[in-house]
Design a protein around this motif. Sequence first.
Motif, mmCIF file in Angstrom:
data_model
loop_
_atom_site.group_PDB
_atom_site.id
_atom_site.type_symbol
_atom_site.label_atom_id
_atom_site.label_comp_id
_atom_site.label_asym_id
_atom_site.label_seq_id
_atom_site.Cartn_x
_atom_site.Cartn_y
_atom_site.Cartn_z
ATOM 1 N N ALA A 1 0.824 -1.220 0.000
ATOM 2 C CA ALA A 1 0.000 0.000 0.000
ATOM 3 C C ALA A 1 0.847 1.255 0.000
ATOM 4 C CB ALA A 1 -0.926 -0.013 1.211
ATOM 5 N N SER B 1 -1.882 -0.210 6.699
ATOM 6 C CA SER B 1 -2.705 0.349 5.626
ATOM 7 C C SER B 1 -4.167 0.199 5.984
ATOM 8 C CB SER B 1 -2.413 -0.330 4.285
ATOM 9 O OG SER B 1 -2.810 -1.688 4.324
ATOM 10 N N CYS C 1 -7.904 0.399 3.851
ATOM 11 C CA CYS C 1 -8.533 0.606 2.550
ATOM 12 C C CYS C 1 -10.013 0.259 2.602
ATOM 13 C CB CYS C 1 -7.825 -0.188 1.457
ATOM 14 S SG CYS C 1 -7.805 -1.962 1.676
ATOM 15 N N LEU D 1 -11.078 -1.266 -4.782
ATOM 16 C CA LEU D 1 -10.821 -0.408 -3.624
ATOM 17 C C LEU D 1 -11.302 0.993 -3.961
ATOM 18 C CD1 LEU D 1 -7.097 -1.381 -2.835
ATOM 19 C CD2 LEU D 1 -9.186 -2.561 -2.122
ATOM 20 N N ASN E 1 -10.808 3.595 -1.689
ATOM 21 C CA ASN E 1 -9.818 4.489 -1.072
ATOM 22 C C ASN E 1 -8.727 3.656 -0.430
ATOM 23 O OD1 ASN E 1 -10.398 7.486 -1.146
ATOM 24 N ND2 ASN E 1 -12.412 6.717 -0.551
ATOM 25 N N LEU E 2 -7.551 4.254 -0.304
ATOM 26 C CA LEU E 2 -6.401 3.553 0.269
ATOM 27 C C LEU E 2 -5.481 4.556 0.939
ATOM 28 C CD1 LEU E 2 -4.527 0.989 0.477
ATOM 29 C CD2 LEU E 2 -3.602 1.661 -1.749
#
Length: 370
Positions: free
Chosen positions: A80, A213, A215, A222, A224-225
Amino acid sequence: MKKEKVLVFELGSSTLRAILAGRGLNNTFVVKAYKEVAYDGFYEGNFLAPEKLNALFSQIIAEFDCLEEGIKKVYIGVPAEFSSVSVSTVSLNLGSRRRVKQQDIDQLFYTASERAKDKNVEILSVNPLSYLLDEGRASFDPIGDNAISISAQLSIIYANRSFIEMFNKIVSANDFESVEYISEPLAQALYVITPVEREESCLLIDCGDLTTSACFVKGQGLSNLASFSRGGAFITNDLSEAFDLSMSEAERLKKQIVLSLKGKNNDFYELSTDLGKTIKIPLNTANEIVSYRIDEIAQAVAKCIQLFSNVHYNYLPVFLTGAGVSKIKGGRDYLAKCLGRNVKYGVPPLPAKDKPELASIYSLVNFALN
């Protein structure tokens, strides 16, 4: 006919894992070779000793006898910390009411990919979060549905170009014909969270040694991350500093910690030192030190939830992978308490391998074999 095997590398923040595996019965894996080595790792988006990576890869490839195995391609997980995500909405008018075809979906993906091109990053994958047909009929699998128009909310995952260029050189130096890069957070999301659970937004937290991370997961992608430099090694370091312990002593103490215990003033953990002596560590103080750092991780995750969501999620399924918090007795429960949400372990659906610290490596293998 020989069954296909894949060579996969997982780059943890302080541990590098490699696996040579094929598909077994009932979607299990047949592991031909497995290696886990401590290395300098990465911190805040930079490898701490990049010059050592090629020798490390070469050593593992020689041990696995990849030439003898006929392995010409390598798969590398992108953590990530070297990734980013954007969401694009694209639409297509079908001209008249007809069945949606695979080529229509491909056209949507192509349009999103062309829009998303950027010289500083490389696109790892384009994945659907959801589809809308005509005037708003939602669908997760629209092929075969009748519609006049279709729009897709697509997740585009990028890798830093500097990361790709560095590992392209390593792969080339080790005489492989090709390399494929896999988003590690995406691979985990699709493997440890079921399709039904992913129909609504979920949160996947991967807490490792030096990095964590968070997410948001929906559909097959995904939305958002984020990642931040906190993890299990920070807890070890806190214990080391608080009680004047070596890092190995602090690691042994961390394995003894039980966060659910509420001791009296004279309750202790008994710890064997590196010199073979037994010392007493105040139970409540040690628990408070560990709790403080998990609370800090939870605050960062809560900030991600606040930043990522345009609505307040009363119900948000949360999954925890990685060894940073999950291997501490009571760690997951304390994290859940800090977040004010239920937290489930995200584990590979494999007999005897259903541990959160194994989620990343087996998710990458599953992705590569698919």
